[in-house]
Design a protein around this motif. Structure first.
Motif, PDB file in Angstrom:
ATOM      1  N   VAL A 117       0.948  -1.408   0.112  1.00 32.47           N
ATOM      2  CA  VAL A 117       0.023  -0.126  -0.088  1.00 32.47           C
ATOM      3  C   VAL A 117       1.000   1.132   0.006  1.00 32.47           C
ATOM      4  N   PRO A 118       1.133   1.748  -1.131  1.00 36.81           N
ATOM      5  CA  PRO A 118       1.834   3.136  -0.999  1.00 36.81           C
ATOM      6  C   PRO A 118       1.057   4.033  -0.256  1.00 36.81           C
ATOM      7  N   ALA A 119       2.057   4.825   0.468  1.00 38.32           N
ATOM      8  CA  ALA A 119       1.438   5.847   1.204  1.00 38.32           C
ATOM      9  C   ALA A 119       1.015   6.878   0.586  1.00 38.32           C
ATOM     10  N   SER A 120       0.012   6.967  -0.419  1.00 37.50           N
ATOM     11  CA  SER A 120      -0.458   8.059  -1.083  1.00 37.50           C
ATOM     12  C   SER A 120      -1.768   8.148  -1.061  1.00 37.50           C
ATOM     13  N   PRO A 121      -2.176   9.149  -0.455  1.00 36.07           N
ATOM     14  CA  PRO A 121      -3.785   9.583   0.124  1.00 36.07           C
ATOM     15  C   PRO A 121      -4.558   9.857  -0.840  1.00 36.07           C
ATOM     16  N   SER A 122      -5.771   9.379  -0.876  1.00 37.54           N
ATOM     17  CA  SER A 122      -6.519  10.106  -1.889  1.00 37.54           C
ATOM     18  C   SER A 122      -7.299  11.283  -1.451  1.00 37.54           C
ATOM     19  N   PHE A 123      -8.067  11.954  -2.561  1.00 35.81           N
ATOM     20  CA  PHE A 123      -8.549  13.064  -2.086  1.00 35.81           C
ATOM     21  C   PHE A 123     -10.162  13.140  -2.322  1.00 35.81           C
ATOM     22  N   TYR A 124     -11.005  12.124  -2.689  1.00 31.03           N
ATOM     23  CA  TYR A 124     -12.140  12.040  -2.860  1.00 31.03           C
ATOM     24  C   TYR A 124     -13.010  12.636  -1.674  1.00 31.03           C
ATOM     25  N   SER A 125     -12.398  12.495  -0.669  1.00 34.85           N
ATOM     26  CA  SER A 125     -13.180  12.761   0.594  1.00 34.85           C
ATOM     27  C   SER A 125     -13.091  14.234   1.025  1.00 34.85           C
ATOM     28  N   HIS A 126     -12.151  14.893   0.219  1.00 36.71           N
ATOM     29  CA  HIS A 126     -11.919  16.494   0.295  1.00 36.71           C
ATOM     30  C   HIS A 126     -11.293  16.709   1.849  1.00 36.71           C
ATOM     31  N   PRO A 127     -10.084  15.866   1.915  1.00 32.60           N
ATOM     32  CA  PRO A 127      -9.405  16.285   3.522  1.00 32.60           C
ATOM     33  C   PRO A 127      -9.089  17.465   3.715  1.00 32.60           C
ATOM     34  N   LYS A 128      -9.214  18.007   4.802  1.00 32.20           N
ATOM     35  CA  LYS A 128      -8.899  19.416   5.322  1.00 32.20           C
ATOM     36  C   LYS A 128      -7.562  19.607   5.996  1.00 32.20           C
ATOM     37  N   SER A 129      -7.048  18.438   6.201  1.00 34.48           N
ATOM     38  CA  SER A 129      -5.503  18.644   7.076  1.00 34.48           C
ATOM     39  C   SER A 129      -4.677  17.334   6.595  1.00 34.48           C
ATOM     40  N   ILE A 130      -3.563  17.305   6.843  1.00 39.68           N
ATOM     41  CA  ILE A 130      -2.574  16.264   6.429  1.00 39.68           C
ATOM     42  C   ILE A 130      -2.812  15.025   7.279  1.00 39.68           C
ATOM     43  N   GLU A 131      -3.711  15.164   8.460  1.00 38.09           N
ATOM     44  CA  GLU A 131      -3.932  13.773   9.204  1.00 38.09           C
ATOM     45  C   GLU A 131      -5.196  13.147   8.718  1.00 38.09           C
ATOM     46  N   GLU A 132      -6.226  14.106   8.101  1.00 37.91           N
ATOM     47  CA  GLU A 132      -7.207  13.439   7.203  1.00 37.91           C
ATOM     48  C   GLU A 132      -6.791  12.816   6.234  1.00 37.91           C
ATOM     49  N   ALA A 133      -5.925  13.539   5.414  1.00 37.52           N
ATOM     50  CA  ALA A 133      -5.352  12.815   4.124  1.00 37.52           C
ATOM     51  C   ALA A 133      -4.504  11.241   4.465  1.00 37.52           C
TER      52      ALA A 133
END
Length: 186
Positions: free
Chosen positions: A143-159
């Motif tokens: 699992v690459p540590a590559s966050p998704s953005f579909y959820s519109h994260p508002k912070s690094i922690e959310e991403a």
């Protein structure tokens, strides 16, 4: 469930903290083994993170080859290497078990249990890609540590949580997670 969490010295301590926090929130998880590489604690501190400590978490020395996580008969359900350095991935791919992290990963593969490596490197060299291919062919999940953005994260922690939710899902631990809905076709 019994879950092993191995933390290596790759950047991305936030992922390790969040994985541990999510595991601790789960009523399914009865025991967590925490193994840290020699330099992991320095990276965790440098990145300003602090890993949770709780009675369900048992810390193991990375050189304790007599720990129960080093044996298939201990029957751990899943192992998450987070973040997974490319050095660790390479040693797992080669079957080298010089440390407890490497031995525990080897046990998960030989016992056909879940091994998830959250790799934290960019870009990948051909050697990295071949090592990731080798552990995938052996049964691990990369699992690459590559966050998704579909959820519109508002912070690094959310991403970062977008990756951690995937890890929970893949490890078999029930977790509340964002699900991409997309659009219906025409």
């Amino acid at each position: 469930m019994k879950v092993i969490v191995a933390v290596t010295a790759a950047s991305g301590a936030i992922y390790a903290r969040l994985v541990l926090e999510h595991l601790l929130r789960s009523t399914e998880v009865e025991r967590i083994a925490l193994i840290m590489s020699e330099k992991a604690a320095e990276v965790v501190a440098f990145e300003g993170e602090q890993l949770p400590r709780e009675e369900r978490i048992t810390e193991y020395d990375n050189h304790d080859m007599f720990a129960d996580v080093a044996s298939g008969s201990a029957r751990w359900d899943a192992m998450v290497v987070v973040p997974a350095s490319m050095g660790t991935v390479g040693r797992i791919a080669a079957g080298v078990s010089q440390t407890l992290i490497e031995r525990a990963a080897d046990v998960m593969l030989k016992e056909r249990r879940r091994l998830i490596c959250v790799v934290r490197e960019a870009p990948y060299s051909l050697i990295h890609l071949r090592n990731m291919t080798a552990i995938t062919e052996a049964g691990a999940i990369v699992v690459p540590a590559s966050p998704s953005f579909y959820s519109h994260p508002k912070s690094i922690e959310e991403a970062a949580t977008t990756i951690v939710e995937r890890v929970m899902d893949l490890s078999g631990v029930e977790a509340v997670a964002y699900r991409f809905e997309g659009r219906e076709g025409k």
